[in-house]
Design a protein around this motif. Structure first.
Motif, PDB file in Angstrom:
ATOM      1  N   LEU A  78      17.631   8.539  -7.286  1.00  7.74           N
ATOM      2  CA  LEU A  78      16.619   7.828  -6.489  1.00  7.74           C
ATOM      3  C   LEU A  78      17.360   6.750  -5.721  1.00  7.74           C
ATOM      4  O   LEU A  78      18.230   6.071  -6.273  1.00  7.74           O
ATOM      5  N   LEU A  79      17.019   6.548  -4.441  1.00  2.02           N
ATOM      6  CA  LEU A  79      17.713   5.564  -3.600  1.00  2.02           C
ATOM      7  C   LEU A  79      17.054   4.174  -3.701  1.00  2.02           C
ATOM      8  O   LEU A  79      16.142   3.967  -4.483  1.00  2.02           O
ATOM      9  N   SER A  80      17.528   3.258  -2.847  1.00  3.98           N
ATOM     10  CA  SER A  80      17.163   1.842  -3.015  1.00  3.98           C
ATOM     11  C   SER A  80      15.679   1.550  -2.842  1.00  3.98           C
ATOM     12  O   SER A  80      15.105   0.788  -3.617  1.00  3.98           O
ATOM     13  N   ALA A  81      15.051   2.146  -1.821  1.00  3.63           N
ATOM     14  CA  ALA A  81      13.648   1.804  -1.565  1.00  3.63           C
ATOM     15  C   ALA A  81      12.734   2.517  -2.558  1.00  3.63           C
ATOM     16  O   ALA A  81      11.858   1.888  -3.170  1.00  3.63           O
ATOM     17  N   SER A 117      28.847   6.251  -5.381  1.00 10.63           N
ATOM     18  CA  SER A 117      28.300   4.904  -5.513  1.00 10.63           C
ATOM     19  C   SER A 117      27.844   4.480  -4.118  1.00 10.63           C
ATOM     20  O   SER A 117      27.700   5.339  -3.230  1.00 10.63           O
ATOM     21  N   SER A 118      27.617   3.201  -3.914  1.00 13.46           N
ATOM     22  CA  SER A 118      26.979   2.755  -2.675  1.00 13.46           C
ATOM     23  C   SER A 118      27.281   1.282  -2.441  1.00 13.46           C
ATOM     24  O   SER A 118      27.584   0.541  -3.382  1.00 13.46           O
ATOM     25  N   ILE A 119      27.116   0.863  -1.181  1.00 11.83           N
ATOM     26  CA  ILE A 119      27.192  -0.572  -0.874  1.00 11.83           C
ATOM     27  C   ILE A 119      26.097  -1.344  -1.620  1.00 11.83           C
ATOM     28  O   ILE A 119      26.162  -2.568  -1.729  1.00 11.83           O
ATOM     29  N   ALA A 120      25.097  -0.617  -2.144  1.00 10.09           N
ATOM     30  CA  ALA A 120      24.019  -1.258  -2.909  1.00 10.09           C
ATOM     31  C   ALA A 120      24.527  -1.846  -4.217  1.00 10.09           C
ATOM     32  O   ALA A 120      23.816  -2.617  -4.872  1.00 10.09           O
ATOM     33  N   VAL A 142      17.228  -1.913  -8.479  1.00  9.98           N
ATOM     34  CA  VAL A 142      17.544  -1.081  -9.649  1.00  9.98           C
ATOM     35  C   VAL A 142      18.550  -0.007  -9.256  1.00  9.98           C
ATOM     36  O   VAL A 142      19.441   0.350 -10.040  1.00  9.98           O
ATOM     37  N   TYR A 143      18.433   0.488  -8.027  1.00 13.09           N
ATOM     38  CA  TYR A 143      19.396   1.484  -7.530  1.00 13.09           C
ATOM     39  C   TYR A 143      20.813   0.897  -7.570  1.00 13.09           C
ATOM     40  O   TYR A 143      21.755   1.527  -8.070  1.00 13.09           O
ATOM     41  N   GLY A 144      20.957  -0.317  -7.062  1.00 10.63           N
ATOM     42  CA  GLY A 144      22.267  -0.972  -7.048  1.00 10.63           C
ATOM     43  C   GLY A 144      22.791  -1.212  -8.460  1.00 10.63           C
ATOM     44  O   GLY A 144      23.990  -1.050  -8.723  1.00 10.63           O
ATOM     45  N   GLY A 182      14.168   7.827   1.262  1.00  8.88           N
ATOM     46  CA  GLY A 182      13.871   6.643   0.469  1.00  8.88           C
ATOM     47  C   GLY A 182      14.941   5.561   0.421  1.00  8.88           C
ATOM     48  O   GLY A 182      14.982   4.759  -0.508  1.00  8.88           O
ATOM     49  N   GLY A 183      15.798   5.491   1.434  1.00  4.50           N
ATOM     50  CA  GLY A 183      16.814   4.438   1.469  1.00  4.50           C
ATOM     51  C   GLY A 183      16.432   3.304   2.414  1.00  4.50           C
ATOM     52  O   GLY A 183      15.508   3.427   3.222  1.00  4.50           O
ATOM     53  N   THR A 184      17.192   2.204   2.321  1.00  5.35           N
ATOM     54  CA  THR A 184      16.974   1.047   3.193  1.00  5.35           C
ATOM     55  C   THR A 184      17.650   1.261   4.550  1.00  5.35           C
ATOM     56  O   THR A 184      17.248   0.681   5.554  1.00  5.35           O
ATOM     57  N   THR A 185      18.692   2.089   4.560  1.00  4.54           N
ATOM     58  CA  THR A 185      19.407   2.340   5.815  1.00  4.54           C
ATOM     59  C   THR A 185      18.791   3.494   6.617  1.00  4.54           C
ATOM     60  O   THR A 185      19.303   3.852   7.675  1.00  4.54           O
ATOM     61  N   ASP A 186      17.690   4.050   6.121  1.00  2.74           N
ATOM     62  CA  ASP A 186      17.084   5.246   6.752  1.00  2.74           C
ATOM     63  C   ASP A 186      16.627   5.013   8.195  1.00  2.74           C
ATOM     64  O   ASP A 186      16.469   5.976   8.954  1.00  2.74           O
ATOM     65  N   SER A 278      20.577  -8.450   1.133  1.00  2.00           N
ATOM     66  CA  SER A 278      21.425  -8.664  -0.051  1.00  2.00           C
ATOM     67  C   SER A 278      22.729  -7.856   0.019  1.00  2.00           C
ATOM     68  O   SER A 278      23.581  -7.986  -0.850  1.00  2.00           O
ATOM     69  N   TRP A 279      22.881  -7.012   1.025  1.00  2.00           N
ATOM     70  CA  TRP A 279      24.043  -6.119   1.106  1.00  2.00           C
ATOM     71  C   TRP A 279      25.095  -6.645   2.086  1.00  2.00           C
ATOM     72  O   TRP A 279      24.784  -7.432   2.991  1.00  2.00           O
ATOM     73  N   PRO A 280      26.327  -6.140   1.958  1.00  2.00           N
ATOM     74  CA  PRO A 280      27.382  -6.551   2.911  1.00  2.00           C
ATOM     75  C   PRO A 280      27.039  -6.172   4.347  1.00  2.00           C
ATOM     76  O   PRO A 280      26.252  -5.251   4.590  1.00  2.00           O
TER      77      PRO A 280
HETATM   78  C1  AKB Z   1      20.063   3.368   0.695  1.00  2.00           C
HETATM   79  O1  AKB Z   1      19.735   2.792   1.750  1.00  2.00           O
HETATM   80  O2  AKB Z   1      19.481   3.212  -0.376  1.00  2.00           O
HETATM   81  C2  AKB Z   1      21.268   4.265   0.708  1.00  2.00           C
HETATM   82  C3  AKB Z   1      22.509   3.548   0.315  1.00  2.00           C
HETATM   83  C4  AKB Z   1      23.067   2.503   1.194  1.00  2.00           C
HETATM   84  O3  AKB Z   1      23.063   3.824  -0.700  1.00  2.00           O
HETATM   85  N1  AKB Z   1      21.412   4.851   2.014  1.00  2.00           N
END
Ligand code: AKB
Length: 315
Positions: A78-81, A117-120, A142-144, A182-186, A278-280
Motif C-alpha cells: 500500500l502506498l503513502s496516501a 523502498s522509497s523517499i517516504a 505508515v507507508y514510510g 494511491g501515492g502522493t506523487t501521483d 515531509s519528504w526531501p
Molecule cells: C508515493 O507517493 O507514495 C510513492 C512513493 C514516493 O513511494 N510514489
C-alpha cells in the motif's frame, strides 16, 4: 549453472507491468512469472501469470518451489496516501509480506531478492536538499515507517543469513502505461492524462512543492542495473538513494504548456500536501552512481515529450 527463474509479486501496479517486460527481455518470457492478487491486465496476459495473495505464505512457498524460482521481485504494497486510510492494514501487508519473502529467500536458498523502498522513508527533519544516503530518517506516514523498517529487515537478512537482497529508494515514478495507485506523487502522472483529455488539471499539491521524481524507463533501468550488478559492487544492503530529476507542479505545468499551449492548472492542496512537505526536495544518489554505475537518461523535458507523444497516439 542454475537457470534464472523470476517471480514478480505485485505485477499489476504502476511499475510491475513495465518491469515484467524488462525481465522478459533479459531472461525470456518463459522464465518470468508475474503475479498479483488481481486478474492479469494488459500486457501481463501475454506472459506467464499466477494469481497470488502474498499474505498466503503457503501459496507463496508452493509457487516458489514448484517453479524452481531463483529470484523474487516483491513490489506489492500500500502506498503513502492509501496507507493513511488504514494504517494497521498497511503495516500488516507491507511488513508481513516482506518477511515472508525474506524468509523464503533464506529457507529456499534463492539467489536474489528485490524490494523497493522509497523517499517516504525520510521525514520532516531529514535534510531536504540533496538528501544524503545516510542521514536522519523520521518518516511520518505508515507507508514510510514500513519502508524504513523494511530497509532494516533487508540489511538484517543480508548480514545474518547472507540473503542477497537489493533495494532502491524510489522517488515518485511517472509512467503513462498504467494509472498510479494511491501515492502522493501521483499528480505527476495524472496531470498528463488530464492535459490530453481536458486541457486542464486541478492539482492536490501546491504550485511550489518540489519532489524527487523519475520516469518509468529510468526506474526499470535502475532496478535491472542494480539486480544485474556483481554482488561485491552492491555495498548498501538497506536501500540505495536513486535520483534523476526534481520539479514542482508549476514546472511540470509550464513544460506541458510548451506542447499544449492552452493547458491550465489550478491548485487545491489536500491531506497529501502534508505528506509531500515531509519528504526531501532532491536526492544525492552518488553512492548508486559510484558503486554500480547508475546513470539516468530522462529529465523533465525529455519525459514530457515522450509521454505526450505516446499518450497522444493512444487517445
Ligand atoms: C508515493 O507517493 O507514495 C510513492 C512513493 C514516493 O513511494 N510514489
Amino acid at each position: 549453472m542454475k537457470k534464472t527463474k523470476v517471480l514478480l509479486i505485485g505485477a499489476g501496479g504502476q511499475l510491475g507491468s513495465e518491469l515484467t517486460q524488462g525481465l522478459w527481455s533479459i531472461y525470456g518470457i518463459d522464465n518470468v512469472i508475474s503475479s498479483d492478487i488481481k486478474d492479469p491486465q494488459g500486457i501481463l496476459k501475454e506472459g506467464r501469470y499466477e494469481k497470488l495473495d502474498v499474505m498466503q505464505k503457503d501459496k507463496l512457498y508452493e509457487l516458489l518451489k514448484s517453479n524452481d524460482i531463483t529470484q523474487v521481485y516483491h513490489l506489492a504494497a500500500l502506498l503513502s496516501a492509501t496507507g493513511e486510510q488504514d494504517p494497521r492494514w498497511a503495516w500488516k501487508l507491507n511488513m508481513e509480506s516482506l518477511l515472508y519473502v525474506l524468509e523464503a529467500a533464506h529457507e529456499l536458498k534463492l539467489d536474489k531478492v528485490y524490494w523497493p523502498s522509497s523517499i517516504a522513508a525520510f521525514g520532516p527533519t531529514t535534510p531536504k536538499d540533496s538528501t544524503p544516503q545516510d542521514t536522519i530518517m523520521d518518516p511520518t506516514t505508515v507507508y514510510g515507517i514500513t519502508k524504513l523498517a523494511g530497509e532494516r529487515w533487508c540489511e538484517y537478512f543480508f548480514r545474518r543469513y547472507g540473503v542477497d537482497v537489493r533495494s532502491l529508494r524510489y522517488p515518485g515514478l511517472i509512467g503513462y502505461k498504467t494509472q498510479p495507485g494511491g501515492g502522493t506523487t501521483d499528480y505527476a502522472v495524472d496531470i498528463y492524462f488530464k492535459a490530453i483529455a481536458n486541457k486542464t488539471y486541478e492539482c492536490f499539491l501546491s504550485a511550489d512543492t518540489y519532489l524527487p521524481m523519475m520516469y518509468m524507463n529510468d526506474a526499470v533501468k535502475a532496478t535491472l542495473d542494480l539486480m544485474e550488478a556483481p554482488a561485491e559492487k552492491v555495498k548498501v544492503r538497506s536501500s540505495y538513494n536513486i535520483s534523476s530529476m526534481s520539479f514542482c507542479p508549476a514546472q511540470i505545468a509550464s513544460t506541458i504548456k510548451k506542447h499544449i499551449p492552452d493547458f491550465t492548472i489550478t491548485y487545491k492542496p489536500d491531506f497529501r500536501q502534508t505528506i509531500a512537505d515531509s519528504w526531501p526536495k532532491s536526492i544525492d544518489d552518488s553512492a548508486a552512481r559510484n558503486d554500480w554505475g547508475w546513470q539516468h537518461q530522462f529529465g523533465l523535458a525529455e519525459m514530457t515529450e515522450d509521454i505526450l507523444k505516446n499518450l497522444g497516439n493512444q487517445v
